[in-house]
Design an enzyme around this catalytic site. Structure first.
Site, PDB file in Angstrom:
ATOM      1  CG  ASP A   1      17.582 -32.229  -8.831  1.00 53.63           C
ATOM      2  OD1 ASP A   1      18.260 -32.996  -9.498  1.00 53.63           O
ATOM      3  OD2 ASP A   1      17.930 -31.279  -7.812  1.00 53.63           O
TER       4      ASP A   1
ATOM      5  CD  GLU B   1      23.945 -38.464  -7.089  1.00 52.63           C
ATOM      6  OE1 GLU B   1      24.047 -38.866  -5.923  1.00 52.63           O
ATOM      7  OE2 GLU B   1      24.095 -37.565  -7.720  1.00 52.63           O
TER       8      GLU B   1
ATOM      9  CG  ASN C   1      21.707 -29.786 -11.695  1.00 53.80           C
ATOM     10  OD1 ASN C   1      21.606 -29.610 -12.824  1.00 53.80           O
ATOM     11  ND2 ASN C   1      21.201 -30.749 -10.857  1.00 53.80           N
TER      12      ASN C   1
END
Length: 278
Positions: free
Chosen positions: A84, A136, A228
């Site tokens: 992540d 993103e 998340n």
């Protein structure tokens, strides 16, 4: 045991049925144990996330990742291991070598063109290895700036970013913020609906610890898929440890108090997975 590109299949199925998939961060090995225990209790799949910050804390990617993968493989439900907010491309390469299920490359500190180029190249690299990639877009600020409460993702820009990069999932800014310790944020559901219509891949909600149960369910109903959560679980873990240490100042065996934190995360993980799947 998971299979190559399992994350897109899991998320696509959830996106179709308007269900959420819980993605919870591993900080200590006890987190992985607890999250998997909670997922088994709930009977739902789960994503174990290892952040670049976590990698730095443990002094390298391999120790915490290989241990987490072992826990995932032994689970009675589907458990995926995901890296992540990786900003260092070398960690992407290391993650591929270790056989993680998916990687979130965070190029949001880069200007738009460099973010697109870097994400596109890393997406191709991941896909050649059979590994899914999340990303993103954002011009400045890194993960906190991009996901600050006032920042919003433009649907047209999001669709263009996915088309240009080939990513499998997209993190979008719709009102949440990282590291919130209170559950008082709100999601721009109208924007989520427009993003879901414009973007052909599952949407990822970062900073979900700041959302109430009703907001979490509303975000999923509007079109968010991967949810998340980290800070919320860490708070429960810490409070459980503190209670044991306050009540039993004579305890010196870490297993006596860390187990309380592990149990707290397992219980909340099961509850959250049921909530997101409702």
């Amino acid at each position: 045991m998971t299979t190559a590109l399992a994350l897109p299949g899991l998320l696509d199925a959830a996106r179709t049925t308007h269900h959420g998939v819980g993605a919870f961060n591993v900080v200590l090995l006890e987190h992985a144990e607890a999250i998997v225990t909670g997922a088994e209790r709930a009977g739902h799949p789960v994503v174990l996330q290892i952040s670049e910050n976590c990698v730095r804390y443990h002094g390298g990617l391999a120790p915490i990742t290989t241990a987490t993968q072992a826990i995932a493989r032994a689970a009675d439900v589907e458990v995926l291991v995901h890296l992540d907010h990786v900003e260092d491309p070398d960690l992407v390469t290391q993650g591929i070598a270790l056989g993680v299920d998916s990687i979130m490359y965070d190029g949001s500190r880069l200007d738009h063109d460099h973010n697109v180029a870097a994400t596109r190249d890393l997406a191709a690299l991941c896909h050649r290895a059979g590994i899914a990639i999340e990303a993103e877009l954002g011009e400045v600020g890194g993960k906190d700036g991009v996901h600050a409460p006032g920042v919003r993702t433009d649907p047209d820009e999001a669709a263009a970013f996915v088309a240009a990069t080939g990513v499998d999932a997209l993190a979008v800014a719709v009102g949440t913020s990282h590291a919130m310790q209170t559950r008082e944020a709100s999601v721009d559901r109208e924007l989520v609906t427009r993003l879901r219509a414009a973007v052909p891949v599952p949407l990822v909600l970062h900073g979900s610890s700041g959302l109430s149960d009703a907001e979490l369910q509303g975000a999923v109903a509007a079109g968010m898929t991967k949810i998340n959560i980290s800070t919320h679980l860490n708070g429960l873990f810490t409070r459980a440890l503190r209670t044991v240490l306050d009540d039993r100042p004579d305890v010196v065996d870490p297993r006596r108090y860390v187990a309380a934190g592990r149990d707290a995360i397992a219980t909340e993980t099961a509850r959250l997975l049921e909530l997101l799947a409702a």
